[in-house]
Design a protein around this motif. Structure first.
Motif, PDB file in Angstrom:
ATOM      1  N   CYS A  45       0.836  -1.189   0.000  1.00 27.98           N
ATOM      2  CA  CYS A  45       0.000   0.000   0.000  1.00 27.98           C
ATOM      3  C   CYS A  45       0.884   1.259   0.000  1.00 27.98           C
ATOM      4  CB  CYS A  45      -0.890  -0.012   1.242  1.00 27.98           C
ATOM      5  SG  CYS A  45      -2.089   1.347   1.304  1.00 27.98           S
ATOM      6  N   ASP A  47       0.415   3.648   1.842  1.00 30.46           N
ATOM      7  CA  ASP A  47       0.300   4.163   3.211  1.00 30.46           C
ATOM      8  C   ASP A  47       1.671   4.593   3.762  1.00 30.46           C
ATOM      9  OD1 ASP A  47      -1.922   3.551   5.747  1.00 30.46           O
ATOM     10  OD2 ASP A  47       0.169   4.019   6.223  1.00 30.46           O
ATOM     11  N   GLY A  89      -4.281   0.656  -1.182  1.00 33.11           N
ATOM     12  CA  GLY A  89      -5.035  -0.576  -0.972  1.00 33.11           C
ATOM     13  C   GLY A  89      -4.420  -1.814  -1.584  1.00 33.11           C
ATOM     14  N   HIS A 112      -2.042  -4.306   5.114  1.00 34.16           N
ATOM     15  CA  HIS A 112      -1.845  -3.876   6.500  1.00 34.16           C
ATOM     16  C   HIS A 112      -3.180  -3.541   7.148  1.00 34.16           C
ATOM     17  CE1 HIS A 112      -2.597   0.510   5.870  1.00 34.16           C
ATOM     18  NE2 HIS A 112      -2.346   0.166   4.630  1.00 34.16           N
ATOM     19  N   CYS A 139      -6.300  -0.151   6.816  1.00 30.91           N
ATOM     20  CA  CYS A 139      -5.940   0.455   5.528  1.00 30.91           C
ATOM     21  C   CYS A 139      -7.009   1.495   5.155  1.00 30.91           C
ATOM     22  CB  CYS A 139      -5.841  -0.624   4.453  1.00 30.91           C
ATOM     23  SG  CYS A 139      -5.428   0.032   2.834  1.00 30.91           S
ATOM     24  N   ASP A 140      -6.591   2.734   5.009  1.00 26.32           N
ATOM     25  CA  ASP A 140      -7.559   3.799   4.721  1.00 26.32           C
ATOM     26  C   ASP A 140      -8.247   3.602   3.375  1.00 26.32           C
ATOM     27  OD1 ASP A 140      -7.339   5.468   7.078  1.00 26.32           O
ATOM     28  OD2 ASP A 140      -5.301   5.881   6.429  1.00 26.32           O
TER      29      ASP A 140
HETATM   30 ZN   LIG Z   1      -3.376   0.965   3.060  1.00 22.39          ZN
END
Ligand SMILES: [Zn+2]
Length: 245
Positions: free
Chosen positions: A86, A88, A111, A139, A142-143
């Motif tokens: 991701c 992130d 994602g 993870h 995850c947003d």
């Molecule tokens: Zn994520």
């Protein structure tokens, strides 16, 4: 007709790519050092896990990021594994696996979405560097997955190209929701399902499966045990990883 990369490399486009990578036409890249010599899938995976153990334990990094290493890598690279993860900000593979400059070939999308360009990027590295290991790393919290759950729940896609990310996550979210519904039907019902967590795991497993079936670059290497594709889930609190696919 599909053209093997070693032949395609003779084209102008591939020659440009080879120049960027420090390759001369038709020549496979040499290992940058003994440290990055070709490994078996098991050796590559062990090296990643050992690095993650150091990160979890808070030990001083062993990753080499010195100016000398930078100079050594300037003309050629020889990563020992690819990581698709991701975008992130908390999930930086080189940090959480304690690896240095030039060690990992990293592809990141929100994602852990894997579209044809993503898969092509991984296949490119597998072919060029004879990589023995591809890790798909999801993870917790995850947003992108959380946004997908919300958007699909309300049936409205966000503006711009964010919708493409949401759409790509739709199968994983739907699978997780279906599993949650089945769990609720059990007698006694299972504990309250964690939909985001289940969707993250479904996304990783789905991408791993897609890569394993991706075709002529990956499949033969898997069959010959020259390559392993592993799905991991990263814990934001502990910094540790666990195998999920
Ligand atoms: Zn994520």
């Amino acid at each position: 007709m599909r053209m093997p990369l070693r032949v395609a490399r003779r084209t102008v486009l591939a020659a440009t790519v080879a120049t960027v990578l420090g390759l001369s036409a038709g020549r496979r890249v040499a290992p940058a050092s003994a440290e990055t010599a070709p490994m078996t899938p098991a050796e590559a995976f062990r090296r990643l896990l050992e690095g993650n153990n150091r990160f979890v334990a808070g030990q001083p990094p062993l990753a080499v990021r010195t100016p000398a290493r930078r100079t050594e890598l300037a003309q050629r690279q020889a990563p020992f594994a690819a990581v698709l993860t991701c975008a992130d900000s908390r999930v930086a593979p080189e940090i959480l696996f304690d690896q240095g400059l030039g060690d990992l070939y990293v592809v990141r999308t929100a994602g852990v979405v894997a579209d044809p360009v993503t898969i092509g990027s991984l296949e490119f590295a597998i072919e060029i560097f004879a990589l023995p290991l591809v890790v798909v790393l999801g993870h917790e919290r995850c947003d992108a997955v959380l946004a997908a759950i919300e958007a699909l729940q309300h049936g409205s896609l966000p503006a711009g190209q964010i919708g493409a990310v949401i759409e790509a996550l739709r199968p994983a979210v739907q699978l997780a929701r279906l599993r949650a519904q089945l769990a609720a039907l059990r007698v006694p019902p299972d504990t309250e399902p964690d939909l985001p967590e289940a969707a993250v795991r479904a996304q990783v497993a789905g991408v791993v499966e897609r890569l394993r079936r991706a075709g002529p670059v990956i499949a033969p290497r898997l069959q010959r045990d020259q390559l392993r594709v592993v799905g991991l889930r990263y814990d934001l609190e502990t910094g540790g990883v666990e195998i999920v696919a």
